[in-house]
Design a protein around this motif. Structure first.
Motif, short mmCIF file in Angstrom:
data_model
loop_
_atom_site.label_atom_id
_atom_site.label_comp_id
_atom_site.label_asym_id
_atom_site.label_seq_id
_atom_site.Cartn_x
_atom_site.Cartn_y
_atom_site.Cartn_z
N THR A 136 41.95 56.07 46.04
CA THR A 136 43.18 55.66 45.34
C THR A 136 43.48 56.52 44.12
N VAL A 137 42.49 57.27 43.62
CA VAL A 137 42.73 58.17 42.49
C VAL A 137 42.20 59.55 42.85
N ASP A 138 42.70 60.56 42.12
CA ASP A 138 42.37 61.95 42.41
C ASP A 138 41.32 62.53 41.49
N ALA A 139 41.07 61.89 40.37
CA ALA A 139 40.00 62.29 39.44
C ALA A 139 39.78 61.13 38.48
N VAL A 140 38.57 61.10 37.90
CA VAL A 140 38.18 60.00 37.01
C VAL A 140 37.55 60.59 35.75
N VAL A 141 37.96 60.09 34.58
CA VAL A 141 37.37 60.49 33.31
C VAL A 141 36.89 59.23 32.61
N SER A 142 35.60 59.19 32.28
CA SER A 142 35.01 58.04 31.60
C SER A 142 34.45 58.50 30.26
N VAL A 143 34.97 57.92 29.17
CA VAL A 143 34.61 58.33 27.82
C VAL A 143 33.88 57.18 27.12
N SER A 144 32.70 57.47 26.59
CA SER A 144 31.93 56.50 25.77
C SER A 144 31.56 55.24 26.54
N ALA A 182 25.19 59.96 39.50
CA ALA A 182 26.36 60.47 40.22
C ALA A 182 26.04 61.66 41.10
N GLY A 183 25.10 62.49 40.66
CA GLY A 183 24.79 63.68 41.45
C GLY A 183 25.68 64.85 41.09
N ASP A 184 25.80 65.79 42.02
CA ASP A 184 26.42 67.08 41.73
C ASP A 184 27.92 67.00 41.47
N HIS A 185 28.59 65.91 41.87
CA HIS A 185 30.05 65.90 41.73
C HIS A 185 30.51 65.50 40.33
N ALA A 186 29.56 65.15 39.43
CA ALA A 186 29.92 64.72 38.08
C ALA A 186 29.65 65.82 37.07
N GLU A 187 30.49 65.87 36.04
CA GLU A 187 30.34 66.83 34.94
C GLU A 187 30.16 66.04 33.66
N LEU A 188 29.27 66.51 32.77
CA LEU A 188 29.00 65.83 31.51
C LEU A 188 29.39 66.72 30.35
N TRP A 189 30.20 66.14 29.42
CA TRP A 189 30.48 66.79 28.15
C TRP A 189 29.86 65.94 27.04
N VAL A 190 28.90 66.48 26.33
CA VAL A 190 28.36 65.83 25.13
C VAL A 190 29.04 66.48 23.94
N PRO A 238 27.59 56.74 42.17
CA PRO A 238 27.32 57.45 43.42
C PRO A 238 28.39 57.21 44.49
N LYS A 239 29.12 56.11 44.37
CA LYS A 239 30.13 55.76 45.37
C LYS A 239 31.47 56.46 45.12
N ILE A 240 31.60 57.17 43.99
CA ILE A 240 32.86 57.81 43.64
C ILE A 240 33.05 59.14 44.39
N ALA A 241 31.98 59.83 44.69
CA ALA A 241 32.08 61.12 45.37
C ALA A 241 32.87 60.99 46.67
N PRO A 242 33.69 61.98 47.02
CA PRO A 242 33.81 63.32 46.40
C PRO A 242 34.87 63.43 45.32
N THR A 243 35.40 62.32 44.83
CA THR A 243 36.41 62.38 43.76
C THR A 243 35.81 63.01 42.52
N PRO A 244 36.44 64.00 41.90
CA PRO A 244 35.90 64.64 40.69
C PRO A 244 35.72 63.61 39.57
N LEU A 245 34.60 63.73 38.87
CA LEU A 245 34.25 62.78 37.82
C LEU A 245 33.80 63.53 36.58
N LEU A 246 34.38 63.16 35.43
CA LEU A 246 34.00 63.72 34.14
C LEU A 246 33.49 62.60 33.25
N ILE A 247 32.28 62.79 32.71
CA ILE A 247 31.69 61.85 31.76
C ILE A 247 31.71 62.52 30.39
#
Length: 283
Positions: A155-163, A247-255, A217-226
């Motif tokens: 239902t969505v094309d990308a997900v961004v989760s902050v804090s 999440a595995g390889d499909h997630a990206e982390l910005w600290v 883990p259930k979000i893949a393959p939708t791009p995910l940014l933490i």
């Protein structure tokens, strides 16, 4: 969740008393699948009017951000409006108040039933004609966007989760111990209602909802940014690291160096970078 315009089925609906503002902005109440009215605002991005100069035309089938605010926020809070304004340079924006917050109905379940509120907002965004939808959540809203993407794949094309937290019932910091008092004690819920404009449900979760770490883990393959600040006073860095590991390889982390917690700590430059990432990821 279908891609039909809200108001054309047995799920969420748009009440007829919507208001159209300047340059095509709309404010209305969406009705969730369990019948809660959710105060919602649509602001078209600049690309809408580059493609459709006539405000009466259909909106651009381009990118739309759906923003899920943190606990005790609402659609009219200055920090929510600021994030919305920062993202409008990248696309249209839907903001809304979770149940129990601001002018929305119902009572807050602190991240459980709020998935239904987000689902109604995403369906509305699709119904307005946007082909690409990116959810951006902060703190409680960050956990909601993760669970929504896991429970409603595609239902969505990308997900961004902050804090966001990685696990429930965390009490390892003083702010989280205060939050648990606010949610679990009658006196705390009174403070929430009259001091923070947040009406909190008195019932415990039953059943306990899928945790954010179980959801990713259930979000893949939708791009995910933490995204997480290294000075977050609510959730230390083991939370985002746990999310990315799950999440595995499909997630990206910005600290983010020097960043605190959620919308108030997310500077405009960071929000703009999130917008850039979303444009590329949701491509």
């Amino acid at each position: 969740m279908s891609n039909r315009p809200a108001g054309h089925g047995a799920g969420s609906t748009v009440r007829p008393n919507s208001e159209t503002g300047r340059r095509g902005s709309i404010r209305t109440f969406l009705r969730t699948a369990d019948g809660i009215p959710v105060d919602s605002v649509y602001d078209p991005g600049p690309a809408v009017y580059e493609t459709f100069p006539d405000a009466s035309s259909s909106p651009s089938r381009d990118l739309v951000f759906v923003i899920a605010h943190g606990f005790t926020g609402d659609v009219d809070r200055p920090h929510v409006r600021r994030v919305s304004a920062a993202l409008r340079g990248h696309g249209a924006v839907v903001t809304f108040s979770f149940r129990g917050h601001g002018r929305s109905g119902g009572r807050s379940t602190v991240g459980d039933k709020e998935v239904l509120d987000l689902a109604a907002a995403v369906e509305w965004a699709r119904g307005l004609g946007h082909a690409r939808v990116v959810t951006v959540g902060f703190s409680m809203g960050g956990s909601v966007v993760l669970r929504h993407a896991a429970l409603h794949p595609g239902t969505v094309d990308a997900v961004v989760s902050v804090s966001a937290p990685a696990r429930w019932y965390y009490r390892g910091t003083a702010p989280m111990r205060r939050l648990h008092w606010l949610v679990t004690r009658p006196a705390g819920r009174l403070v929430g209602r009259y001091g923070l404009r947040t009406r909190i449900h008195h019932r415990d979760w039953d059943p306990v909802p899928l945790s954010p770490a179980e959801a990713v883990p259930k979000i893949a393959p939708t791009p995910l940014l933490i995204v997480h600040g290294d000075r977050d006073g609510y959730f230390p860095l083991d939370h985002p690291r746990m999310l990315v590991a799950a999440a595995g390889d499909h997630a990206e982390l910005w600290v983010e160096p020097g960043m605190g917690h959620a919308e108030n700590a997310a500077e405009d430059a960071l929000v703009a970078r999130i917008g850039d990432w979303a444009v590329s990821a949701a491509g």
